[in-house]
Design an enzyme around this catalytic site. Structure first.
Site, PDB file in Angstrom:
ATOM      1  N   ARG A   1       0.802  -1.193   0.000  1.00 29.90           N
ATOM      2  CA  ARG A   1       0.000   0.000   0.000  1.00 29.90           C
ATOM      3  C   ARG A   1       0.849   1.262   0.000  1.00 29.90           C
ATOM      4  NH1 ARG A   1      -3.631  -1.798   4.997  1.00 29.90           N
ATOM      5  NH2 ARG A   1      -2.431  -3.715   4.893  1.00 29.90           N
TER       6      ARG A   1
ATOM      7  N   ASP B   1      14.482  -1.587   0.137  1.00 34.32           N
ATOM      8  CA  ASP B   1      15.202  -1.787   1.396  1.00 34.32           C
ATOM      9  C   ASP B   1      16.158  -2.973   1.189  1.00 34.32           C
ATOM     10  OD1 ASP B   1      15.756  -1.472   4.151  1.00 34.32           O
ATOM     11  OD2 ASP B   1      14.146  -2.811   4.721  1.00 34.32           O
TER      12      ASP B   1
HETATM   13  P1  IMP Z   1      12.376  -4.923   0.862  1.00 36.59           P
HETATM   14  O1  IMP Z   1      11.722  -6.141   0.310  1.00 36.59           O
HETATM   15  O2  IMP Z   1      13.194  -5.216   2.083  1.00 36.59           O
HETATM   16  O3  IMP Z   1      13.144  -4.127  -0.153  1.00 36.59           O
HETATM   17  O4  IMP Z   1      11.243  -4.041   1.473  1.00 36.59           O
HETATM   18  C1  IMP Z   1      10.454  -3.237   0.774  1.00 36.59           C
HETATM   19  C2  IMP Z   1       9.221  -2.903   1.595  1.00 36.59           C
HETATM   20  O5  IMP Z   1       9.477  -2.856   3.000  1.00 36.59           O
HETATM   21  C3  IMP Z   1       8.769  -1.523   1.251  1.00 36.59           C
HETATM   22  O6  IMP Z   1       7.859  -1.544   0.193  1.00 36.59           O
HETATM   23  C4  IMP Z   1       8.081  -1.067   2.514  1.00 36.59           C
HETATM   24  O7  IMP Z   1       6.741  -1.512   2.506  1.00 36.59           O
HETATM   25  C5  IMP Z   1       8.808  -1.780   3.600  1.00 36.59           C
HETATM   26  N1  IMP Z   1       9.776  -0.879   4.224  1.00 36.59           N
HETATM   27  C6  IMP Z   1      11.114  -0.847   4.062  1.00 36.59           C
HETATM   28  N2  IMP Z   1      11.682   0.123   4.785  1.00 36.59           N
HETATM   29  C7  IMP Z   1      10.665   0.734   5.432  1.00 36.59           C
HETATM   30  C8  IMP Z   1      10.618   1.864   6.323  1.00 36.59           C
HETATM   31  O8  IMP Z   1      11.637   2.503   6.667  1.00 36.59           O
HETATM   32  N3  IMP Z   1       9.382   2.218   6.735  1.00 36.59           N
HETATM   33  C9  IMP Z   1       8.244   1.567   6.390  1.00 36.59           C
HETATM   34  N4  IMP Z   1       8.250   0.516   5.560  1.00 36.59           N
HETATM   35  C10 IMP Z   1       9.461   0.106   5.079  1.00 36.59           C
END
Ligand code: IMP
Length: 178
Positions: free
Chosen positions: A45, A105
């Site tokens: 979202r 992230d």
């Molecule tokens: P990844 O799969 O670790 O790259 O994570 C991506 C998802 O994690 C993003 O779309 C966010 O929904 C969530 N996310 C990563 N960092 C944050 C943060 O600092 N705040 C809130 N949600 C985060």
């Protein structure tokens, strides 16, 4: 964890976000110049405000769709296992597609979702993320466009939540526990 009191320190102002979106829109317009229609896919979202502002800046014919992948839940750490919870309504075979994400992230979500969309045979698939935390990467993934590269901090606002809170902040801030 989520009921601990915290404050939010501003990291990126609403004005800076708006200015950066204008620049990103120009880059996307030149990449997709001449497209018959660009399918802009928001990853739910967290991207809902970003996609709303971005499509209003784009001088291209667009269609908007959404996809949802499993995310953090109420935690502050990535689960690393990514599942598709809600699929696209549109067929994207042979079409121009822009996947819009709030944050890269660890990279697991975008790596998995782009791989999944790639199996649907889009003509061109590009990715954009408003924020990037390069120091947290676990899988090699580079979005085609990034709004802002940020340090390793938990952020909220402009659509991004902490346990479903703070999505409605107009700017982006970092969470600091008291
Ligand atoms: P990844 O799969 O670790 O790259 O994570 C991506 C998802 O994690 C993003 O779309 C966010 O929904 C969530 N996310 C990563 N960092 C944050 C943060 O600092 N705040 C809130 N949600 C985060």
């Amino acid at each position: 964890m989520t009921d601990r009191p915290y404050v939010i320190d501003q990291l990126i102002s609403a004005k800076a976000i708006a200015a950066r979106i204008e620049e990103l829109a120009r880059a996307i317009e030149s990449e997709f110049a001449g497209t018959d229609k660009l399918v802009v896919v928001g990853l739910l979202r967290g991207s809902f405000i970003f996609i709303a502002d971005l499509v209003r800046e784009l001088g291209l014919p667009v269609e908007v769709d959404f996809i949802e992948a499993s995310s953090y839940g109420d935690a502050m750490e990535s689960s690393r296992e990514v599942r598709i919870l809600k699929d696209l309504r549109s067929g994207i075979g042979g079409r121009d597609v822009l996947l819009v994400e709030d944050i890269v992230d660890t990279g697991h979500t975008l790596a998995k979702v782009t791989e999944y969309l790639g199996t649907r045979g889009p003509r061109r698939l590009r990715t954009i993320a408003l924020l990037d935390k390069p120091s947290r990467r676990e899988v090699a993934f580079a979005a085609d466009w990034i709004g802002f590269s940020i340090p390793d901090a938990f952020v909220v606002g402009y659509g991004i939540d902490f346990a479903q809170r703070d999505r409605n902040l107009p700017h982006i801030g970092t969470v600091r526990f008291l």
